[in-house]
Motif scaffolding. Structure first.
Motif, short mmCIF file in Angstrom:
data_model
loop_
_atom_site.label_atom_id
_atom_site.label_comp_id
_atom_site.label_asym_id
_atom_site.label_seq_id
_atom_site.Cartn_x
_atom_site.Cartn_y
_atom_site.Cartn_z
N PRO A 294 11.86 -9.69 -9.14
CA PRO A 294 13.22 -9.22 -8.84
C PRO A 294 13.26 -8.21 -7.70
O PRO A 294 14.19 -8.23 -6.88
N LEU A 295 12.25 -7.32 -7.61
CA LEU A 295 12.24 -6.35 -6.52
C LEU A 295 12.05 -7.06 -5.18
O LEU A 295 12.69 -6.68 -4.18
N ALA A 296 11.20 -8.08 -5.13
CA ALA A 296 11.03 -8.85 -3.90
C ALA A 296 12.35 -9.48 -3.49
O ALA A 296 12.70 -9.52 -2.30
N HIS A 297 13.11 -9.97 -4.46
CA HIS A 297 14.42 -10.54 -4.15
C HIS A 297 15.38 -9.47 -3.65
O HIS A 297 16.13 -9.69 -2.69
N MET A 298 15.35 -8.30 -4.29
CA MET A 298 16.25 -7.22 -3.89
C MET A 298 16.01 -6.77 -2.45
O MET A 298 16.94 -6.35 -1.76
N VAL A 299 14.78 -6.87 -1.98
CA VAL A 299 14.44 -6.41 -0.63
C VAL A 299 14.47 -7.57 0.37
O VAL A 299 14.99 -7.42 1.48
#
Length: 441
Positions: free
Chosen positions: A165-170
């Motif tokens: 999810p963090l990779a998607h957020m960035v």
């Protein structure tokens, strides 16, 4: 239409990044105590297996699936990466599928109508290598005292609920929380890789507790050549890490490569200078650590800043990380065994903030350039806000996940006192890195 040059470039970069995780095993193994070197290295190798499976099954989908409309999550439409295979089959049949090809410059370039340049399945492998090294960094913080099974369980879930999810957020493109809505820049993983892994290491080492004797005895690296070998492999692999994040063999990739050299070189010299002033003697372990700190600090900025700025960033990061490792850790009292937090999280934060100062406006992914060039604090503010959101997101989920895993392992993430005293090489794995033979080999 696929471009063989770009495809070859991305394949080589993927292999370079894959090399980094075994390199980290040597780096961490050399830094650890003699009785725990096997355990330290096998934790890293376990990550290779866990993340290699989890990412293909669901991680890629959670990070980069969907249509990009969700700010926190990709989707479940690419479970097992089957759509990428379908796209390749469609390409072979003469009917290209956007799920099967990627543009030079990544998903955003493809969305803007750029010509497809390399198979998406290559990017799946590239991002898989990123997930591997990120999860592996965490293990250094809890070396010598965390249950092997508990660590494996934590990593398996962490990759799906925190990293993806963090990779998607960035990096999820238009609609993503940090990269699009906030407008923060992260070229190759300052937030996604280094802050997330270092911060997770801090949370885990606090939950596990300090090593027996922490604060009362000195822990020294048992094998300095291992440390240097590991740092060398990391340094070599990092060129694929940063240059490959341009997703094209172009001038920006070349800039990222040069900046990677410049920042790591400057940080190495800076670390040696700090050691000379603080303890009177420069050390080889210090040189290797400074090299890694320089690699960390340039990661979020590699394709955004001029080489002179990369040198400044390298010179700045070493004193900051040195203070975090040699001073703050002991004063605060957290036992980050191999300094995952002090090097990666602290270095990543420094790099993210300095990106907001030194970003060349023409290279920015947004409409804002660095404060030094434009006098506009908008990008600097976005960088700081992006870091704050990353920290809050990671800490909250880490604590919840850590408590859940602890409950599943009889209320403790830690090995017994007897096992810790004996050393986890023998206690947990039944082997020794340096067995003593009586007349036999």
């Amino acid at each position: 239409m696929l471009d063989s040059g770009t495809t070859g470039f991305m394949l080589v970069c993927t292999m370079l990044v894959l090399l980094m995780t075994p390199g980290l095993a040597f780096f961490y193994g050399g830094l650890s105590r003699r009785k725990n070197v096997v355990n330290t290295m096998v934790m890293v190798f376990a990550v290779l297996g866990i993340v290699g499976v989890v990412w293909v099954v669901a991680g890629w989908s959670f990070a980069y699936g969907g249509d990009g409309s969700l700010p926190f999550f990709g989707g479940i439409d690419q479970l097992g990466c089957l759509s990428a295979v379908d796209g390749l089959l469609a390409e072979a049949a003469g009917t290209p599928d956007v799920l099967g090809v990627m543009a030079a410059g990544g998903t955003e370039a493809l969305a803007e109508g750029a010509e497809a340049a390399y198979p998406a399945i290559v990017d799946i492998g590239f991002q898989l290598a990123f997930a591997m090294i990120t999860a592996a960094i965490i293990t250094g913080a809890v070396a010598g005292r965390m249950k092997f099974g508990a660590l494996c369980a934590f990593v398996a879930v962490w990759v799906l609920v925190v990293y993806a999810p963090l990779a998607h957020m960035v990096w999820g493109g238009e609609g993503s929380l940090i990269g699009s809505m906030i407008g923060a820049l992260d070229f190759a993983g300052g937030d996604v890789v280094h802050i997330s892994s270092g911060l997770t290491g801090l949370v885990l080492c606090i939950m596990v507790g300090a090593r027996k004797g922490f604060g009362a005895m000195s822990y020294r690296p048992h094998n300095v050549p291992f440390v240097v070998l590991g740092a060398t492999l990391l340094w070599f692999g990092w060129f694929g890490f940063n240059a490959g994040s341009e997703f094209a063999a172009d001038g920006v990739a070349a800039l990222a490569m040069l900046n990677t050299v410049a920042a790591s070189a400057a940080a190495l010299l800076s670390w040696l200078a700090v050691e000379r002033l603080r303890v009177g003697k420069p050390t080889l372990v210090g040189a290797a650590t400074g090299l890694v700190a320089g690699l960390v600090v340039i990661t979020p900025a590699a394709g955004f800043v001029a080489p002179w700025a990369a040198i400044v960033m390298g010179l700045v990061v070493s004193p900051v990380c040195y203070f975090a490792i040699a001073v703050a850790k002991r004063r605060i009292g957290y036992d980050d065994a191999l300094d995952a937090f002090g090097c990666h999280c602290v270095g990543g934060i420094v790099g993210g903030v300095l990106t907001g100062l030194f970003c060349v406006p023409e290279l920015s992914w947004t409409s804002h350039g660095g404060l030094l060039y434009t006098g506009d604090p908008a990008l600097l503010g976005a960088q700081v806000l992006g870091i704050v959101v990353t920290v809050a997101f990671v800490v909250v989920l880490d604590v919840v996940l850590g408590l859940a895993v602890r409950a599943c392992f009889k209320g403790s993430l830690r090995v017994t006192e007897a096992e810790e005293a004996q050393g986890l090489d023998v206690a947990a794995h039944g082997e020794s890195a340096y067995p003593a033979f009586v007349g036999l080999d």
